[in-house]
Enzyme design. Sequence first.
Site, mmCIF file in Angstrom:
data_model
loop_
_atom_site.group_PDB
_atom_site.id
_atom_site.type_symbol
_atom_site.label_atom_id
_atom_site.label_comp_id
_atom_site.label_asym_id
_atom_site.label_seq_id
_atom_site.Cartn_x
_atom_site.Cartn_y
_atom_site.Cartn_z
ATOM 1 N N ASP A 1 36.030 23.587 51.756
ATOM 2 C CA ASP A 1 35.445 23.039 53.869
ATOM 3 C C ASP A 1 36.192 21.416 52.336
ATOM 4 O OD1 ASP A 1 34.744 20.517 54.569
ATOM 5 O OD2 ASP A 1 32.723 21.011 55.035
ATOM 6 N N HIS B 1 62.643 14.888 47.777
ATOM 7 C CA HIS B 1 61.395 14.961 49.348
ATOM 8 C C HIS B 1 62.435 15.607 50.120
ATOM 9 C CE1 HIS B 1 57.356 13.989 50.610
ATOM 10 N NE2 HIS B 1 58.390 13.322 51.408
HETATM 11 C C1 MEV Z 1 53.629 11.759 49.287
HETATM 12 O O1 MEV Z 1 53.045 12.793 49.929
HETATM 13 C C2 MEV Z 1 52.636 11.826 48.117
HETATM 14 C C3 MEV Z 1 53.016 10.824 46.811
HETATM 15 O O2 MEV Z 1 53.136 9.098 47.792
HETATM 16 C C4 MEV Z 1 52.315 10.287 45.769
HETATM 17 C C5 MEV Z 1 52.426 9.133 45.244
HETATM 18 O O3 MEV Z 1 52.756 8.013 45.125
HETATM 19 O O4 MEV Z 1 52.088 9.226 43.857
HETATM 20 C C6 MEV Z 1 55.246 10.374 46.638
#
Ligand code: MEV
Length: 446
Positions: A296, A393
């Site tokens: 969960d 990303h």
């Molecule tokens: C993105 O999914 C997560 C981050 O924003 C975490 C962070 O800023 O430490 C990259």
Amino acid sequence: MTLPVNGFSKLSKEEKITWLADQHFLNKEEGIKTIKQYWNTNEQLQVLHDEFIENTITNFYLPLGIAPNFLINGQYHTIPMAIEESSVVAAAGKAAKYWQKRGGFKANVLGTEKIGQVHFMYSGAFAKLNDFFNSIQPKLFKATNSITENMQKRGGGITSIELRDKTNKLDNYYQLHCSFETLDAMGANFINSCLETIAKTFKKEAQNFDGFTSEEKDIQIVMSILSNYVPNCTVRAEVSCKIEDLNEDKDMPPKQFAEKFVRAFAIANADPHRAVTHNKGIMNGIDAVVLATGNDFRAVEAGVHAYASKNGSYQSLTNARVDGDTFYFWIEIPLALGTVGGLTNLHPLVKLSLEILENPSAKELMKIVAVAGLAQNFAAVRSLITEGIQKGHMKMHLLNILNQLGASEEEKKYFIKFYKDKTITHSNVINEFNSLRSKNDSSIPK
Ligand code: MEV
């Protein structure tokens, strides 16, 4: 405009879909086709999913990825992760490899205490209530015997029932604060069943207690429910290495890396805006494994964030420190997880995920999940303090953009190569894609 509907849950699945299409879809045929596209051809499997919840119309897919090479307490693990965010599994794999070369992760469970409470109102003196409670406490345990019998045989059960005076927060408010050991089960149903029985017995016994006035006898049970705040059901995972071994980031010497990394944590602890995002990165790893193993994730999320505020302000769930020539990085979080009961025996992919993890106990799973969170946080903060987050990303997001544009497999291959050493943005991918297509030449440049 949507019209209200009576008795919706009683309609057949087809009838529900027809109602939905009539009410909500511009192109009914297309909408229904999309819904049915996600039905499983194995009818038995589809019925299983239909019956998980009410009003099921179709299945909602999430990718299930795996992150191998997690060395935890000297043993390798392949971690299943259910998540839609494109860079998370890649980041987990990278962090696993990084720490594999530096001794791996260490993890241990600090406690497994689960909590449940009966919330009630009582209008008399506390001393009398306390006398009553002490006199009937054994009966409260006894009343739950039929529920706890099996759990007790395996070493679990109700470990304590405490009377708590909460009148400094709310007039006449008291609790039976109960602790549980639920072994490999998350234990929500077990705990709630025990609590409801305890509450009923408590109310009934109050009516027979001679020490109470007739008004005091009328204890009002408000509710009986487990708490998802489990600060004594915690796990710690950590990594450490010589600072000189933090040597994989070309443009940043190890000492500078370690210092900047530690500063990133000081910032998260100083500012909730940063702490929330920092912890979101941790939850990317945690939720993905919690979901894949049928646990969960809402319970975990709620409990973890309350824990992050335990010092009075919302702070980082992870910590980093440099001591002499050594870099330390660790997480300590509450995790109420189960590897039996619930979805674990039902959902075929949950069963498979647990098999990938070599059928862990709940304690083993707590360690693995904490490591997934720590690894994810390491990968995020490492990117943030070095090349920035967008490079990795967007590299992973490139395929999503190309899929949205309807790129062919050949075009996808071309663009992955094209962007190998270029900055990717949403708009420049669209421009490059349109420009390639407008060349009106079926051959993709090599
Ligand atoms: C993105 O999914 C997560 C981050 O924003 C975490 C962070 O800023 O430490 C990259």
